[in-house]
Write a protein that holds these residues in place. Structure first.
Motif, PDB file in Angstrom:
ATOM      1  N   ALA A 256       0.837  -1.205   0.000  1.00  0.00           N
ATOM      2  CA  ALA A 256       0.000   0.000   0.000  1.00  0.00           C
ATOM      3  C   ALA A 256       0.870   1.253   0.000  1.00  0.00           C
ATOM      4  CB  ALA A 256      -0.936  -0.009   1.202  1.00  0.00           C
ATOM      5  N   THR A 257       1.948   1.235   0.757  1.00  0.00           N
ATOM      6  CA  THR A 257       2.872   2.376   0.792  1.00  0.00           C
ATOM      7  C   THR A 257       3.525   2.565  -0.577  1.00  0.00           C
ATOM      8  OG1 THR A 257       3.286   2.030   3.146  1.00  0.00           O
ATOM      9  CG2 THR A 257       4.913   3.333   1.934  1.00  0.00           C
ATOM     10  N   LYS A 258       3.956   1.466  -1.209  1.00  0.00           N
ATOM     11  CA  LYS A 258       4.538   1.548  -2.556  1.00  0.00           C
ATOM     12  C   LYS A 258       3.515   2.097  -3.549  1.00  0.00           C
ATOM     13  CE  LYS A 258       6.941  -1.770  -4.330  1.00  0.00           C
ATOM     14  NZ  LYS A 258       7.442  -3.099  -4.752  1.00  0.00           N
ATOM     15  N   PHE A 259       2.273   1.675  -3.403  1.00  0.00           N
ATOM     16  CA  PHE A 259       1.203   2.155  -4.269  1.00  0.00           C
ATOM     17  C   PHE A 259       1.071   3.673  -4.140  1.00  0.00           C
ATOM     18  CE2 PHE A 259      -3.370   3.121  -4.856  1.00  0.00           C
ATOM     19  CZ  PHE A 259      -3.547   2.676  -6.150  1.00  0.00           C
ATOM     20  N   PHE A 260       1.044   4.157  -2.909  1.00  0.00           N
ATOM     21  CA  PHE A 260       0.939   5.601  -2.671  1.00  0.00           C
ATOM     22  C   PHE A 260       2.114   6.334  -3.318  1.00  0.00           C
ATOM     23  CE2 PHE A 260       1.910   9.433  -0.259  1.00  0.00           C
ATOM     24  CZ  PHE A 260       0.696  10.095  -0.303  1.00  0.00           C
ATOM     25  N   LYS A 261       3.314   5.843  -3.094  1.00  0.00           N
ATOM     26  CA  LYS A 261       4.511   6.494  -3.645  1.00  0.00           C
ATOM     27  C   LYS A 261       4.521   6.467  -5.168  1.00  0.00           C
ATOM     28  CE  LYS A 261       7.409   5.912   0.397  1.00  0.00           C
ATOM     29  NZ  LYS A 261       8.601   5.269   0.982  1.00  0.00           N
ATOM     30  N   SER A 262       3.978   5.405  -5.760  1.00  0.00           N
ATOM     31  CA  SER A 262       3.935   5.318  -7.228  1.00  0.00           C
ATOM     32  C   SER A 262       2.992   6.367  -7.823  1.00  0.00           C
ATOM     33  CB  SER A 262       3.526   3.916  -7.680  1.00  0.00           C
ATOM     34  OG  SER A 262       2.144   3.687  -7.468  1.00  0.00           O
ATOM     35  N   LEU A 263       1.972   6.743  -7.070  1.00  0.00           N
ATOM     36  CA  LEU A 263       1.055   7.787  -7.534  1.00  0.00           C
ATOM     37  C   LEU A 263       1.645   9.188  -7.363  1.00  0.00           C
ATOM     38  CD1 LEU A 263      -2.316   6.510  -6.012  1.00  0.00           C
ATOM     39  CD2 LEU A 263      -1.680   6.482  -8.403  1.00  0.00           C
ATOM     40  N   ASP A 264       2.459   9.351  -6.347  1.00  0.00           N
ATOM     41  CA  ASP A 264       3.015  10.659  -5.975  1.00  0.00           C
ATOM     42  C   ASP A 264       4.224  10.995  -6.842  1.00  0.00           C
ATOM     43  OD1 ASP A 264       3.567  13.013  -4.659  1.00  0.00           O
ATOM     44  OD2 ASP A 264       4.390  12.038  -2.867  1.00  0.00           O
ATOM     45  N   SER A 265       3.963  11.338  -8.105  1.00  0.00           N
ATOM     46  CA  SER A 265       5.052  11.547  -9.061  1.00  0.00           C
ATOM     47  C   SER A 265       5.933  12.745  -8.731  1.00  0.00           C
ATOM     48  CB  SER A 265       4.497  11.675 -10.483  1.00  0.00           C
ATOM     49  OG  SER A 265       3.610  12.770 -10.583  1.00  0.00           O
ATOM     50  N   ASP A 266       5.406  13.746  -8.051  1.00  0.00           N
ATOM     51  CA  ASP A 266       6.235  14.906  -7.706  1.00  0.00           C
ATOM     52  C   ASP A 266       6.842  14.809  -6.298  1.00  0.00           C
ATOM     53  OD1 ASP A 266       4.113  15.537  -6.028  1.00  0.00           O
ATOM     54  OD2 ASP A 266       3.486  17.307  -7.162  1.00  0.00           O
ATOM     55  N   GLY A 267       6.542  13.732  -5.578  1.00  0.00           N
ATOM     56  CA  GLY A 267       7.161  13.466  -4.286  1.00  0.00           C
ATOM     57  C   GLY A 267       6.782  14.415  -3.158  1.00  0.00           C
ATOM     58  N   ASP A 268       5.628  15.085  -3.267  1.00  0.00           N
ATOM     59  CA  ASP A 268       5.248  16.051  -2.227  1.00  0.00           C
ATOM     60  C   ASP A 268       4.428  15.436  -1.091  1.00  0.00           C
ATOM     61  OD1 ASP A 268       2.817  15.679  -3.475  1.00  0.00           O
ATOM     62  OD2 ASP A 268       2.431  17.808  -3.844  1.00  0.00           O
ATOM     63  N   GLY A 269       4.202  14.113  -1.138  1.00  0.00           N
ATOM     64  CA  GLY A 269       3.489  13.437  -0.062  1.00  0.00           C
ATOM     65  C   GLY A 269       1.975  13.500  -0.167  1.00  0.00           C
ATOM     66  N   LYS A 270       1.473  13.953  -1.287  1.00  0.00           N
ATOM     67  CA  LYS A 270       0.029  13.972  -1.530  1.00  0.00           C
ATOM     68  C   LYS A 270      -0.224  13.785  -3.017  1.00  0.00           C
ATOM     69  CE  LYS A 270       0.451  18.882  -1.009  1.00  0.00           C
ATOM     70  NZ  LYS A 270       0.625  19.853  -0.023  1.00  0.00           N
ATOM     71  N   ILE A 271      -1.412  13.309  -3.322  1.00  0.00           N
ATOM     72  CA  ILE A 271      -1.766  13.001  -4.712  1.00  0.00           C
ATOM     73  C   ILE A 271      -2.756  14.043  -5.204  1.00  0.00           C
ATOM     74  CG2 ILE A 271      -2.664  11.224  -6.277  1.00  0.00           C
ATOM     75  CD1 ILE A 271      -0.125  10.456  -4.450  1.00  0.00           C
ATOM     76  N   ASN A 272      -2.374  14.752  -6.265  1.00  0.00           N
ATOM     77  CA  ASN A 272      -3.309  15.728  -6.838  1.00  0.00           C
ATOM     78  C   ASN A 272      -4.113  15.065  -7.953  1.00  0.00           C
ATOM     79  OD1 ASN A 272      -1.802  15.904  -9.320  1.00  0.00           O
ATOM     80  ND2 ASN A 272      -0.380  17.304  -8.305  1.00  0.00           N
ATOM     81  N   VAL A 273      -5.082  15.781  -8.466  1.00  0.00           N
ATOM     82  CA  VAL A 273      -5.978  15.197  -9.472  1.00  0.00           C
ATOM     83  C   VAL A 273      -5.221  14.800 -10.737  1.00  0.00           C
ATOM     84  CG1 VAL A 273      -6.756  17.366 -10.537  1.00  0.00           C
ATOM     85  CG2 VAL A 273      -8.283  15.388 -10.495  1.00  0.00           C
ATOM     86  N   LYS A 274      -4.193  15.549 -11.107  1.00  0.00           N
ATOM     87  CA  LYS A 274      -3.411  15.209 -12.300  1.00  0.00           C
ATOM     88  C   LYS A 274      -2.690  13.872 -12.101  1.00  0.00           C
ATOM     89  CE  LYS A 274       0.242  16.864 -15.337  1.00  0.00           C
ATOM     90  NZ  LYS A 274       1.265  17.869 -15.568  1.00  0.00           N
ATOM     91  N   GLU A 275      -2.073  13.677 -10.936  1.00  0.00           N
ATOM     92  CA  GLU A 275      -1.384  12.419 -10.648  1.00  0.00           C
ATOM     93  C   GLU A 275      -2.379  11.261 -10.633  1.00  0.00           C
ATOM     94  OE1 GLU A 275       2.334  13.824  -7.826  1.00  0.00           O
ATOM     95  OE2 GLU A 275       0.297  13.939  -7.003  1.00  0.00           O
ATOM     96  N   PHE A 276      -3.528  11.491 -10.035  1.00  0.00           N
ATOM     97  CA  PHE A 276      -4.571  10.467  -9.987  1.00  0.00           C
ATOM     98  C   PHE A 276      -5.043  10.106 -11.389  1.00  0.00           C
ATOM     99  CE2 PHE A 276      -9.158   9.490  -9.902  1.00  0.00           C
ATOM    100  CZ  PHE A 276      -9.142   8.331  -9.142  1.00  0.00           C
ATOM    101  N   MET A 277      -5.310  11.121 -12.212  1.00  0.00           N
ATOM    102  CA  MET A 277      -5.812  10.854 -13.558  1.00  0.00           C
ATOM    103  C   MET A 277      -4.748  10.182 -14.430  1.00  0.00           C
ATOM    104  SD  MET A 277      -8.929  11.502 -13.327  1.00  0.00           S
ATOM    105  CE  MET A 277      -9.389  11.243 -15.037  1.00  0.00           C
ATOM    106  N   ASN A 278      -3.479  10.473 -14.203  1.00  0.00           N
ATOM    107  CA  ASN A 278      -2.411   9.752 -14.912  1.00  0.00           C
ATOM    108  C   ASN A 278      -2.466   8.264 -14.584  1.00  0.00           C
ATOM    109  OD1 ASN A 278      -1.357  11.960 -16.265  1.00  0.00           O
ATOM    110  ND2 ASN A 278       0.170  12.400 -14.686  1.00  0.00           N
TER     111      ASN A 278
END
Length: 195
Positions: free
Chosen positions: A23-45
């Protein structure tokens, strides 16, 4: 979405460490800019990479996942996404297109054959209001809880009649509408629950 979120958190609390790490790896894979949160652009990618159809539906899911409505998903909010993804819990009503968060109706014949078909999964409003088109020879729909209980009963046979059997069969023990515990249902896996 609160019930789905609560379910995801309950599962997470009981996962082995290896799946928590996943689950942690999954979160990090979504967080492409490494800021510790997922924005809509990262989610939609992520949505596009997975080849999900009807992209606009997932924009709505992002908003539903964003419990604190700050425009980003934190780790706990992504755990709900992780649960939904790993369990195949992305259910949309084939009548109105809404994300199905709770109980839904499904075509029993489609369920038994493992085939998805237009009009196969419906929210309660669309099923109750007859807001769907489905094959005429597939007239039997059952709600998700009744289906689950029927599978359970099939795996745990009981000789006693009960009210749930009566309700699910339309009031007849031999009705062709829906026979609880009969051979019409597929057997669920008993390998246990996990993401």
């Amino acid at each position: 979405m609160d019930e789905v979120r609560e379910t995801a958190m309950a599962y997470y609390e009981h996962l082995p460490q290896s799946q928590k790490n996943e689950a942690t790896k999954f979160f990090k894979s979504l967080d492409s800019d490494g800021d510790g949160k997922i924005n809509v652009k990262e989610f939609m990618n992520w949505v596009k990479q997975r080849g999900f159809k009807s992209i606009n539906r997932y924009e709505t899911i992002f908003k539903e996942l964003d419990k604190d409505e700050n425009g980003t998903l934190d780790f706990d909010e992504v755990l709900t996404l992780f649960y939904m993804y790993k369990t195949g819990r992305f259910m949309f009503c084939d009548g109105c297109g809404a994300f199905i968060k709770g109980v839904y109706f499904t075509c029993l014949k489609c369920f038994n054959t493992g085939k998805s078909a237009e009009g196969c999964d419906l929210c309660c409003s669309c099923y109750g209001g007859n807001n769907f088109n489905h094959r005429v020879d597939h007239a039997t729909f059952v709600d998700s809880y009744a289906l689950l209980m029927s599978i359970w009963r099939q795996n745990k046979p009981s000789s006693s009649w009960n009210q749930m059997d009566y309700f699910a069969t339309g009031g007849s023990s031999s009705s062709s509408f829906f026979y609880v515990g009969g051979s019409h249902l597929s057997t669920a896996s008993s390998s246990g629950c996990s993401f």
